[in-house]
Design an enzyme around this catalytic site. Structure first.
Site: not given
Length: 400
Positions: A48, A103, A169
């Protein structure tokens, strides 16, 4: 069956992993876990980050899934990332991701490494006829009939502490990847596509580690082929400068100089601040901070001695190539339907056009880099043969 609900035991294990994810915020614990992860055949990885007004993504969280557990690594607290880097580089551990392009970019910039070998579940789905860019939420529903909450997608991942909802999450994004892999793997093996998936994912990892040269960005401007040599030289000079400035300032390209402004400057070639101020979408702060520099760059571009050596962007293919492209596309669609692969994955339009262009320029079609590897075997050779055979027929007709 590829779409079958998880049993209650599997669901319970996933819930446990999500609700009891371990927060990793010390170098010692990361080192310990790194050694454990490298003993496994596979780990799931996700990140994230925040990227609203920066060129590079700012890591907010790194998630790892292993042996039915989820781990949330706090990059703000860790100072020694070598255990993570060693994991990324370990060729004996397969890394599972979903839609991992961003990523990969984050890992490459922040840690100088990318996960390899790599298995991207989104890429695998495209090889199995499940869609070109299937999202994680939709995939869980398709494979397992699960409904997951994605309300934290736009969360502030740099805040501390993260909310419980954010942690759940984040953990969810890695907990199911092993189950997805296990569900997709038998069909990939049965259809002899696993090596293709790994090749495609490996290429994505390689490209993330070695991005395109900064001086080549001007080629992305779709109308650049229309420019006169001196205008193209200015576009090249401005674009190269902006790439370097965006990185040095860590700002999005358009924050440094908007695309429309850059192309307008290259077209109009302003020589004064007054003329520069009339350029499309030019900002007042851009004028005050970089106005003189931009005028100097225009002058440099106009005075370059190497203008003739700047590669000219490809012109659109002539209209007479439309029939050839239509034939090639029909062949691609036929092969894609037969193999149940997304046609957009099988052949990109730019590669199809490059194939046709090579025949126009040399008289014989030559496979571009984008049609090498598994694509050459599946469809590339057939496309090249079709194009060259049609060219021979046209030449014979013209000589008759």
């Amino acid at each position: 069956m590829i779409n079958q609900p998880l049993d209650e035991n599997q669901l319970q294990q996933c819930r446990q992993a999500i609700y009891h994810a371990e927060w990793v915020d010390t170098d010692a614990r990361l080192a310990e876990l790194g050694r454990q992860w490298r003993q496994q055949p596979r780990v799931a990885i996700d990140t994230e980050f925040q990227r609203t007004d920066t060129f590079y993504p700012i890591p907010g969280l790194i998630q790892v899934g292993s042996e039915g557990q989820a781990y949330l690594i706090d990059p703000q607290a860790i100072s020694d990332f070598s255990p993570l880097i060693d994991l990324l580089n370990d060729e004996n551990v397969l890394k599972l991701v979903h839609a991992g392009s961003e990523d990969l970019e984050l890992f490459a910039h922040s840690y100088g490494a990318v996960p390899r070998p790599l298995f991207d579940t989104q890429t695998a789905c495209a090889f199995l006829g499940l869609g070109l860019s299937v999202g994680y939420q939709r995939l869980l529903n398709t494979l397992f009939g699960l409904e997951v909450d994605k309300q934290e997608t736009r969360s502030d991942w740099l805040q501390r502490p993260l909310t419980e909802s954010q942690c759940h999450y984040a953990a969810e994004d890695v907990v199911f990847l092993e189950l997805i892999y296990q569900r997709l793997l038998p069909r990939l093996e049965a259809e002899a596509k696993l090596d293709w998936v790994l090749e495609e994912c490996g290429q994505a990892a390689d490209e993330a580690l070695v991005p395109p040269p900064m001086d080549s960005y001007y080629l992305r401007f779709k109308q650049a082929w229309k420019l006169r040599p001196e205008q193209l030289s200015v576009l090249y000079t401005l674009s190269s400068w902006r790439e370097r400035e965006a990185r040095e300032r860590d700002m999005p390209r358009n924050f440094v100089l908007h695309n429309n402004s850059l192309q307008s400057i290259a077209t109009r070639l302003p020589s004064s601040m007054g003329a520069l101020s009339k350029v499309e979408r030019i900002r007042g702060r851009t004028l005050s901070k970089d106005g003189k520099t931009l005028l100097d760059l225009v002058k440099q571009g106009l005075e370059r001695d190497d203008q003739a050596s700047i590669p000219v962007p490809d012109r659109p293919l002539p209209s007479r190539c439309g029939a050839q492209l239509k034939q090639l596309k029909a062949l691609v669609n036929e092969r894609a339907e037969t193999l149940d692969i997304a046609p957009e994955l099988m052949v990109k339009r730019k590669d199809m056009e490059a194939l046709v262009r090579s025949q126009l320029e040399t008289g014989e079609a030559v496979l571009p880099d984008g049609l090498q590897g598994w694509r050459e075997q599946v469809v590339g050779t057939a496309l090249k043969t079709l194009l060259n055979d049609n060219n021979c027929e046209l030449n014979n007709e013209s000589q008759a």
